[in-house]
Structures are given as C-alpha cells and as structure tokens.
Scaffold this motif. Structure first.
Motif, mmCIF file in Angstrom:
data_model
loop_
_atom_site.group_PDB
_atom_site.id
_atom_site.type_symbol
_atom_site.label_atom_id
_atom_site.label_comp_id
_atom_site.label_asym_id
_atom_site.label_seq_id
_atom_site.Cartn_x
_atom_site.Cartn_y
_atom_site.Cartn_z
ATOM 1 N N HIS A 53 0.814 -1.214 0.000
ATOM 2 C CA HIS A 53 0.000 0.000 0.000
ATOM 3 C C HIS A 53 0.850 1.266 0.000
ATOM 4 O O HIS A 53 0.364 2.344 -0.359
ATOM 5 C CB HIS A 53 -0.908 0.014 1.230
ATOM 6 C CG HIS A 53 -0.195 0.294 2.509
ATOM 7 N ND1 HIS A 53 0.530 -0.667 3.173
ATOM 8 C CD2 HIS A 53 -0.065 1.428 3.237
ATOM 9 C CE1 HIS A 53 1.063 -0.140 4.264
ATOM 10 N NE2 HIS A 53 0.724 1.128 4.323
ATOM 11 N N PHE A 104 -4.579 -3.879 3.376
ATOM 12 C CA PHE A 104 -5.403 -4.047 2.177
ATOM 13 C C PHE A 104 -6.855 -3.731 2.527
ATOM 14 O O PHE A 104 -7.358 -4.171 3.570
ATOM 15 C CB PHE A 104 -5.364 -5.500 1.678
ATOM 16 C CG PHE A 104 -4.097 -5.900 0.991
ATOM 17 C CD1 PHE A 104 -3.722 -5.328 -0.208
ATOM 18 C CD2 PHE A 104 -3.278 -6.882 1.531
ATOM 19 C CE1 PHE A 104 -2.554 -5.725 -0.854
ATOM 20 C CE2 PHE A 104 -2.116 -7.295 0.896
ATOM 21 C CZ PHE A 104 -1.750 -6.700 -0.300
ATOM 22 N N SER A 105 -7.545 -3.030 1.650
ATOM 23 C CA SER A 105 -8.996 -2.961 1.821
ATOM 24 C C SER A 105 -9.583 -4.316 1.456
ATOM 25 O O SER A 105 -8.982 -5.093 0.714
ATOM 26 C CB SER A 105 -9.591 -1.868 0.933
ATOM 27 O OG SER A 105 -9.516 -2.230 -0.437
ATOM 28 N N LEU A 132 -9.857 -4.675 -2.288
ATOM 29 C CA LEU A 132 -8.585 -4.872 -2.972
ATOM 30 C C LEU A 132 -8.063 -6.287 -2.748
ATOM 31 O O LEU A 132 -7.554 -6.926 -3.672
ATOM 32 C CB LEU A 132 -7.571 -3.844 -2.467
ATOM 33 C CG LEU A 132 -6.180 -3.888 -3.117
ATOM 34 C CD1 LEU A 132 -6.268 -3.633 -4.612
ATOM 35 C CD2 LEU A 132 -5.252 -2.865 -2.458
ATOM 36 N N HIS A 191 -10.183 3.800 1.892
ATOM 37 C CA HIS A 191 -9.399 3.391 0.722
ATOM 38 C C HIS A 191 -10.137 2.534 -0.293
ATOM 39 O O HIS A 191 -9.602 2.287 -1.379
ATOM 40 C CB HIS A 191 -8.149 2.649 1.190
ATOM 41 C CG HIS A 191 -7.147 3.518 1.885
ATOM 42 N ND1 HIS A 191 -6.397 4.468 1.236
ATOM 43 C CD2 HIS A 191 -6.798 3.593 3.203
ATOM 44 C CE1 HIS A 191 -5.617 5.094 2.107
ATOM 45 N NE2 HIS A 191 -5.839 4.580 3.317
ATOM 46 N N THR A 192 -11.345 2.077 0.009
ATOM 47 C CA THR A 192 -12.028 1.195 -0.939
ATOM 48 C C THR A 192 -12.263 1.881 -2.277
ATOM 49 O O THR A 192 -11.990 1.302 -3.342
ATOM 50 C CB THR A 192 -13.364 0.703 -0.355
ATOM 51 O OG1 THR A 192 -13.102 -0.108 0.793
ATOM 52 C CG2 THR A 192 -14.124 -0.120 -1.383
ATOM 53 N N ASP A 210 -8.988 2.215 -4.062
ATOM 54 C CA ASP A 210 -8.530 0.914 -4.556
ATOM 55 C C ASP A 210 -9.344 0.463 -5.759
ATOM 56 O O ASP A 210 -8.799 -0.115 -6.709
ATOM 57 C CB ASP A 210 -8.622 -0.126 -3.444
ATOM 58 C CG ASP A 210 -7.603 0.110 -2.336
ATOM 59 O OD1 ASP A 210 -6.631 0.842 -2.566
ATOM 60 O OD2 ASP A 210 -7.795 -0.442 -1.233
#
Length: 848
Positions: free
Chosen positions: A164, A198-199, A202, A428-429, A432
């Motif tokens: 990330h 990580f989302s 993702l 962040h979704t 991503d």
C-alpha cells in the motif's frame, strides 16, 4: 519453531506451488511467514544438483517502500545464513562473502548499494531499486550494464512488502507497474504480496487478478493470540501538534504510570526537525523532569541512522516492557515516516499528523505493540500556513487525508485490527477500486511502456513506471570532480525530492554569490569505459556543474559544505540563510567488504579466458539461475538443458571477435608498447598465441596516457563481430534434431544467445565493424568449445568471412514483444542468457 496458523498457511501455499497475497496485523510475523519457505528451499536444495526442482528459486528479492525497512530486515536476518551453514553444512559465507565479495544477505538501497548486481541469495531492497533493475534502467549501475539485472529479479522469489506504500501518482507508478510485472512473470517467478492494510475489496480482487491465494486472519482466537492482550485507542485532535501539548501529555502520563514513552510523527523532515527543536528548547528548562529526546528521519548517514535505530530499540524495544509496563526512562522520540515501518519499538502514546488511513495504521503499530500494553493514538490536523490556510499534505493526497480525518473519532475509541480494517475500507475502498479499474483499462499501455524501456533502456519513463517524483541523492563534498571519480554510489549521501532542491535553489544561489563560490550543484556523469576495460577497470565518472532547470531529472548530485551541513543530532540540512555558518561535514566512501577489488588486467589466452568463464558458471552462476532456466524451458516447451547448452555456446563464442586480425594486431602492439615503457614483464607469455586479455597498468590515467601513443588508441570492437561470426553455428547447434514445427519456437533461444553475445558489453549493440580473420583461429575456438563441454567440431561452422561494417540481422537480436504469444517468456529468456554470460565474464575477471 512454533508457527502461527497464518504462517503455516503461507508455507503450505508456497510449497503447493501457489503465489500468496497476505494480510495480517502489524507485528504479527508477516516477514517470517514470507521468508520461511525460501529458507526451507535453501536448506533442501542449495549446493545440490537438483536446484531447478526446488520449491522456490534459490535467490530472493525482498522489496519494501522505504530503505529504513530494508535496513531493519537486513539486521534481523543476517544471522540466518550463518545458522544454516552451522546446521546443514552449507557454505554461504565462503561462497558469497569470501569468494564473491557479496554480503549474505545484502542490502541494496539508494544510500547503501551493497549488491548493485543483485548477486546475493537474499537481497533486501527498495521497490524503486527492484523495479528499475527489472525494467533495465538500474539505479545501481551505469547504462552499459543496464541489461544485467533484469533476470536477477525476474528469476527470483519476490516478496513485495507494504504494497500500500508503493508509489501511486495519478493512477500510475510502482503500484501499477508491480501488478503488470507480476502478470507478465506468471509461471516464471513466484511471489508473496503483503501488507497489513489491504482494503477488503482490494484483497479479493487482487487474488483474482494475480491468480494468487489470499491469506488473512479471520479467526477470532488467532487474532486474540496475536494481540496478546494489547489494546489501543485513537482520537482526532482539534489543533495541530505543538510542543506544549506533547509535554503536557508526557507529564500527565508520567504522573499516572510513573514513566512515560511518547512517539511523535511528522509528515516531513523539515517539520520533524522544527518540532525537535521546540521540544529540545522546552526541555532545557529545569522545570521539566529529565526526559530523553531523540530525532530520527531519513536524512542521516547510514552509520548514524543505524546507531540511532539501535539506541531507539534499546530505549523502547521489547526488552523495556514487561507485562505491559514500561521499565525505561522518560522518553520522547520525534520522527517521520521512517518510524512507520522497520522498528520494533512501542510507546505509551503516539502523536501524529494526519496521514492516509493505511499510513496511520502503520504508525499506530508502534504504540501498544507488545503484550498486554495499553496505548493511545492522537491524530492532529496539519499546521496552518502563515496566511491561515491548511498546510500542504505532501507527500500525501489531500482528499485521502481529509477522508481519513472525517472517519476518525473525536473522542478516544478502541482501535484494534477490526477497527483498523473498518477505517481502511471506509477511506481506501473507492481509491482501490479506481486503481484496479484503471489498471484493467491501461494494462496493455503499461505493458507497452515496459516494453519500450526494456528495448531502449531509456530512463525517461521512470516517473510513469516507478515514481513520479524521484529521489535525488545529495553528497556533500568540496571537490567531487577530483575525489569521487570511481564508485560514486558507495559515497554517503542524503535522499530528498528534487523539488526540495529546486525550491531552495534561489536561496542557495544568493548564498553562493555572497561566498563567491565557483559552483552550486554538480551532477554525476557516467564517463564509460571501452570494451576491453569493461570488467577489469572501475567505471570512471565526472561531475558536471548544473543549473536549476536541470535538477528535476537528476539522481545524484554534490553540494559544497558551504551550502549544506550535517550533524548526528539534527541530520542533513541545506544552508539557506546568508549568515548561517558553513558546514564542516564531508561525505565519506562507505567501504564494501569485498576481497575482489578491481585490479589491472592480466594477459590471458582465448582458451584460458573461456575456461575462466566456465569455472564461474559451474561454481555459482548455474546454480543461482537453474530454477529460472527450468521454468522458462517448461513455459516455452524446450527440452530440459536447452538453456544451459545455449549459455555454454554463448560463453565459448562471446569473444570470437577478439580473434580477428585487427584485434590481435592491436593487442600485440599494446604489449610491445608496455615492454618498451614498463619492461619485459609484459612480454607475451608462452601459450598465449591467441590473446583474449591484454595486460593493464595502474593507475588508470597512466594506462590511458600510454594508449594514446597507439593508433587506434583503443582495441577494435569485438562483441558485434563475435555475434555475426557465431550466429550460423549457434543456429545449427540449437536447431539440430528439432522437428520443423518446433524450429520457430526454438529460434527464440537462438536469437537470445546471439543477442547476449552482441550485448555482453553494451545493451544496445546492433552493428559490427569491418573485420578480417585468420583461419588458424578455429583451433582456439575448438579448444574453447571443448572447455565448455561442447563438440569442438562446431568450430568448423563458425563464419570467418571477411566483412565490411554493417548492421546485425535484427532477427538475431532479441527484441521484447510482450503482447506476442510467449513474448514475455522470450523476453525473460533473452535477459536470463545475457545475465548469465555477463556475470561469468565479470567473475572470471576476478579469478573466480
């Protein structure tokens, strides 16, 4: 060793031939999970004849976004190889450290270039170094060696950590390039891609995109085991960080706990230095209780940063905590992103400027990191500008910072792994999702950019493929043009964004005028060497005076001590004020532990020279690359051993051009000159009728002066000439016995071999000079073929026809065509053969 469930899952997946995408909390053991399969492969296959059948390649490249993380892992895992040697009777230390002069493991970053050719079994490096090497635009070596490192990455087990944090600028950069390369390396290389942040979206999509097994922690019992009673809270403050707030919190914590450990993280070096100055001034007041204070950021020398990091781990490491209680002295540490990753430390409380959620979580991992700790994270908005406007969020995106701030509680709330994941998904979704959609739309364009760079070795697209704002390394020296003419990458430097230098130029220029300086900034220039000196002589460099407009494209520059200063307390800083005293610090060369320094050439016959390359191939190169050879043979439908034969052909034939009349005449004229000028010790030795190496003298400048007495002053080129002479023989040997329907597939191996010969000194060779031969040279060629375990009769098919200057047939030069069927595999094949040949050539030159 007792492994956690997710670590077992990673080991099982890798042993089962699957690639892995791993998400686990900070401090849970991701690094060990990824490295353990590699150490098992070394344990079972290194030094044995079946290296190609190991579960993994016997080389590993561990890439991280920041060099401080590489430094930490290098410290942690350097003892593993000694343990392997002691336990299993392996010979890593002697083979690599003593014989090859290569550290095991090695560290390859912009400031510590200990493995510029990626020769170590395990190299910890930055993602910038790894991508630049696999794209054939390496930061660690000059342009003449640009084709050497591609296969060092493509043929290794890749651990891609903290994904990330890889650069992503306007939906391009290292993050996108990494995804494209992993898809191009499918079936050729193996990888673990991992981060704590990580989302959910993702994680799921990357598993499908990369055909990898997703491993994460979903079991509450395992999560509780990892957390070991740790708890932390998080809270958004309503005002920027200041010394008063931090010292007040430190005092209140000390009153409650008896001792206090506080970590302060700023987003820029300048603000961290300023905050440190404020705290130092306040603590000098006797009204404050004695408190240890440290500053840590990226602009220290490697030695100072190492002892500071070690001291910090002594202050706040696991040994200072027992059952959640802090046993050390009152401590405040001010840092930048360097403390996000790479330090096994913990504090009671963390004060941090707002940053993207994934970076905040990394920082929070340094608060309540150890068992049964209770910790508190305080997030502050950015300071306002002098005009009262919100401060710059750089190096981060303002929208993501604002979104993070909007999702943080204004009062203290629990902040464990589940809450971290909720924050990541909220912030962040969408980002991503946009990244993945953009990647799917632009993957072919990214492939085309990679193909262009692999073809031209032009650094012009590095900003697009690696990092939009490249770092420039600054060396402090009054006379780099005379003192730093060799190994400039081994000199201590300080990394910063080119924009920082550009922004400071006017102030530096004014100060230089006042001090009557002849120059402000000099830039490193690769002077290059001739073919004959390529492996036996150090590349020589110069330093050109540059102007402001040139700064954005430079990677290594020098400033005089009148314009830059350094000390171990505050670190590197530019001297912008007219009345600031000049610095006294001068950068020093970092000595590499290599017993194989460059030395003058010693004359050698053609057969002796070729035998030296074969010895190097048998000793180390073949084993290191055997796994890659086998995967390429499987993917391309070749018989096992086909690539090994091609490399032995390349070794036997790569210097045939030196058997030409012109090259042999020049070599003898040079030896005669040396006899006249230096004595009979330079007479041609018995058995050296066909020279492949001439004698050299020290110093290099003296050799160049002597050569100017010859006409021409340099030997004729031989690489392209070797390629055209051997092309027919290589084609016949590789294609003999193949069915007609297989000829096209095997021709890629033919062109890769010829291309490696043509480009074993320079990656863009495409022509040859006028050349004439002595028919008697076939005797030397036959003996060389026999030394390479090949049929000496092949010498009869070597084409010794006299030629006028011309271009090598393009069909004989391997050209990356990534979109073509098996185009990626054929590209990696060509770079594998040229790497094997060039490594053998260099190691033979060192007597290995």
């Amino acid at each position: 060793m007792q492994l956690r469930h997710f670590q077992h899952a990673v080991l099982d997946a890798i042993q089962g031939g699957r690639n892995v995408i791993l998400q686990a909390p900070t401090g849970s053991g991701k690094t060990l999970a990824a490295l353990l399969p590699f150490f098992q492969a070394l344990d079972r296959a290194w030094g044995k004849p079946n290296a190609e059948d190991a579960i993994l390649p016997l080389t590993c490249r561990y890439a991280v976004p920041m060099r401080v993380l590489a430094n930490q892992f290098h410290r942690e895992y350097r003892d593993w190889f000694q343990k392997l040697d002691q336990k299993r009777g392996t010979d890593f230390e002697r083979t690599y450290q003593e014989k090859l002069g290569i550290s095991v493991p090695a560290l390859q970053t912009g400031e510590t270039a200990a493995d510029p050719l990626f020769e170590s079994p395990l190299t910890f490096c930055t993602i910038d170094q790894l991508l630049a090497s696999v794209l054939s635009v390496p930061y660690s070596v000059g342009k003449r060696q640009a084709n050497l490192n591609v296969a060092a990455v493509a043929g290794s087990y890749l651990i891609l950590d903290e994904f990330h944090l890889y650069p992503l600028d306007h939906q391009q950069g290292a993050r996108m390039t990494t995804l494209a390369l992993l898809r191009l390396l499918r079936g050729v290389s193996r990888f673990v891609l991992m981060t704590a942040t990580f989302s959910t979206h993702l994680l799921r999509e990357l598993g499908q995109l990369l055909d990898a097994e997703v491993i994460t922690i979903t079991d509450d019992a395992e999560l509780a085991e990892i957390m070991t009673g740790r708890q932390r809270t998080i809270q958004m403050l309503d005002a920027p960080l200041d010394a008063t707030t931090i010292l007040t919190a430190q005092r209140e914590l000390r009153e409650r706990e008896g001792r206090a450990a506080t970590l302060v993280v700023c987003n820029t070096v300048a603000r961290a230095q300023a905050m440190y100055g404020e705290l130092r001034a306040a603590l000098s007041n006797s009204a404050h209780a004695p408190t240890r204070l440290m500053l840590l950021h990226s602009r220290y020398t490697s030695g100072d940063r190492a002892w500071k990091s070690q001291l910090l781990e002594d202050w706040l490491g696991a040994g200072q905590w027992q059952d959640g209680q802090y046993l050390g002295e009152d401590t405040i540490v001010v840092g930048t992103q360097v403390v996000e990753v790479g330090l096994n430390i913990s504090a009671h409380q963390l004060f941090t400027e707002i940053a993207p959620a994934n970076s905040l979580i990394q920082r929070a991992g340094r608060c309540a990191r150890f068992a049964r700790q209770q910790g508190h994270v305080f997030v502050a908005p950015l300071p306002l500008t002098a005009e009262g406007q919100p401060g710059s969020p750089l190096p981060y995106d303002r929208h993501i910072c604002d979104l993070t701030q909007a999702n943080l509680p204004i009062d203290q709330q629990p902040f464990g792994f589940r809450e971290e994941q909720t924050l990541i998904d909220a912030v962040h979704t969408a980002e991503d999702r946009r990244m993945l959609e953009t990647f799917q739309q632009s993957e072919l364009q990214i492939q085309d950019a990679i193909q262009e760079v692999l073809t031209t070795h032009d650094t012009g697209r590095n900003g697009e493929l690696i990092r939009d704002v490249r770092a420039v390394t600054v060396v402090i020296h009054p006379e780099p043009q005379t003192a730093i003419t060799t190994r400039p990458y081994e000199w201590e430097g300080f990394s910063m964004q080119p924009g920082t230098l550009i922004g400071a130029w006017d102030a530096l220029d004014r100060r230089a005028d006042v001090l009557n300086l002849d120059w402000r900034i000099r830039s490193l220039v690769d002077a290059g060497v001739d073919e004959e000196s390529d492996n036996s002589r150090e590349p020589h460099y110069s330093w050109a005076i540059v102007q402001k407009a040139q700064l954005s494209s430079l990677t290594r520059v020098a400033l005089p001590p009148d314009l830059a200063a350094y000390d171990a307390d505050v670190g590197f800083r530019l001297l912008l004020d007219l009345d600031a005293p000049s610095g006294t610090y001068v950068s020093q060369q970092i000595k590499r532990d290599s017993p194989h320094a460059y030395m003058p050439r010693r004359q050698a016959s053609y057969v002796t020279h070729i035998s030296g390359l074969m010895a190097a191939y048998r000793y180390s190169v073949r084993q290191d690359m055997a796994w890659l050879f086998a995967r390429l043979e499987d993917r391309l439908g070749y018989q096992r051993g086909s690539i090994d034969q091609a490399i032995r052909l390349a070794i036997a034939c790569h210097d045939i051009g030196k058997l030409s009349r012109g090259w042999q005449r020049w070599a003898r004229d040079w030896q005669d000159l040396l006899i006249r000028e230096e004595g009979m010790g330079y007479a041609i030795k018995a058995g050296n009728a066909w020279l492949a190496k001439t004698d050299g003298v020290d110093p290099y400048a003296h050799e160049m002066e002597l050569k100017r007495q010859l006409v021409p002053s340099r030997p004729p080129h031989h690489a392209g000439e070797s390629a055209i002479a051997s092309a027919q023989a290589i084609g016949m040997r590789v294609l003999t016995g193949k069915e007609p329907q297989d000829a096209g597939r095997y021709f890629a191996l033919v062109s890769a071999t010829i291309s490696a010969i043509a480009r074993h000194h320079s990656p863009l060779t495409a022509s040859f000079e006028a050349v004439q031969w002595n028919a008697e040279a076939r005797t030397a060629i036959a003996a060389a073929l026999q030394a390479c375990d090949l049929d000496p009769a092949i010498a009869t098919t070597i084409d010794l026809t006299a030629r006028q200057p011309g271009l090598i047939n393009p069909e004989y030069l391997a050209t990356p065509l990534l979109r073509a069927e098996q185009g990626a595999e054929q590209t990696w094949l060509a770079y594998a053969i040229v790497r094997a040949l060039r490594l053998c050539d260099q190691r033979a030159e060192r007597g290995l």
